[in-house]
Scaffold this active site. Sequence first.
Site, PDB file in Angstrom:
ATOM      1  N   LYS A  67       0.832  -1.203   0.000  1.00 56.17           N
ATOM      2  CA  LYS A  67       0.000   0.000   0.000  1.00 56.17           C
ATOM      3  C   LYS A  67       0.868   1.255   0.000  1.00 56.17           C
ATOM      4  CE  LYS A  67      -3.608  -2.550   2.449  1.00 56.17           C
ATOM      5  NZ  LYS A  67      -2.783  -3.777   2.612  1.00 56.17           N
ATOM      6  N   CYS A  69      -6.857  -8.273   7.212  1.00 56.79           N
ATOM      7  CA  CYS A  69      -7.002  -9.459   6.356  1.00 56.79           C
ATOM      8  C   CYS A  69      -7.577 -10.603   7.191  1.00 56.79           C
ATOM      9  CB  CYS A  69      -5.669  -9.844   5.713  1.00 56.79           C
ATOM     10  SG  CYS A  69      -4.298 -10.059   6.867  1.00 56.79           S
TER      11      CYS A  69
END
Length: 423
Positions: A245, A354
């Site tokens: 990211k 996640c």
Amino acid sequence: MTSRKTHSPRGAAVALLDQVIGQGRLLSETSGVLRDMAGAQRAEALRLATDTLRGLDRADRLLSRAVRKKPPLHVRNALRLGTVELCLGGDAHGVVSDLVGYISKNNRYRHLKGLVNAVLRQMADGAGKPWNDLRIPRLPKWLRDPLTEAWGNGSVSAMEAAHFSGAPLDVTAKSDPSGVAKTLGGTLLPTGSIRLSSYGQVSALEGFENGDWWVQDAAAAIPVQALKPGPGTRVLDMCAAPGGKTLQFAAAGAEVTAIDASDRRMDRVRENLERTKLSAELVVGDVLEFEAEGYDIILLDAPCSSTGTIRRHPDLPYAKDGSEFGDLIALQTKMLDHAVSLLAPGGRLMYCTCSLLPDEGEVQIEELLQRRDELRTDPTIFDIPGIDPEWLTEEGGLRLRPDYWPDLGGMDGFYMACVTLRT
């Protein structure tokens, strides 16, 4: 107990299984086994170990018919690996001779080489034929029970099927996704990630050394894709490693500060920035002690159970037992509150994990909104190609699961929500 000598890929895979199943270590935490192996051999050992972990339940069912008394774990793991490889079409002579030779070199277990030879020959001669008729391997009870409570038995069964199928390789392009997809022979996914169904050594793929792309599951790429950061946007990437990211933000021209507690993991972010010729300020430290304020965007990819990544990491159900859930949830709550305090007026906080567990996703945001009246979620940012509106959640987040995109090869389980600080 395994030798520290250089292993063949099959021997190394058995040693990896010993550490995951016997010592509760993740494959990423296993020590020494792959140290002296060449890149291609290392990749083969990891493939064999992950294939075995995915098919462990089926292998054990077949072995229970062939072996009356369970042998020691090291030998059992050799039999498991051999059974899975044979049932998936491996060369019988190579599998049997290699694993028999491997066990015969172990002073502690060499007396069981005859057992290994006999059982694996049975598997090669037909005992492994029922493989495809056996049920899809199920998650262990410690994880299956809370997931069934959250999503229902049918959905969990679909997730287990996705786990058993494994995962393709997803990459994010620095620029020109269509061009990178064409170069790699991959599929351009609706969200802009590139998916490779077959590939060799990742570092040998075209464009890797030039930094044209980086490995990142399609689900993990969606938070930044949804935020659409512009050039000059002041961004804080909390818990940034391994850095996918951070790279996305930097490629968009944002001014990125990336913080992570692990110096070793941050080295990987540093290496990827150098390879891709992108820049970000890197800080190694405790995110709860980070005090700079006024960020336009904060992305908090919080430490979590990682239960959404099992299709890529089948070691997780065998290395963990769920005992850490409470501590992780408490830490996520603290990190969320601290992240809010660093936002500029009108700033946006993207929280993600996640995880497949609502307590690490939906519930965290519900409780944050109850604690802080000045916050609201913005589900409209998830109006992007490839995202089904049915995946939006009541509190305004986005829930992704491994059984989504079944025709495209699935995705990681992921939760994300964008929270805005009212001015």
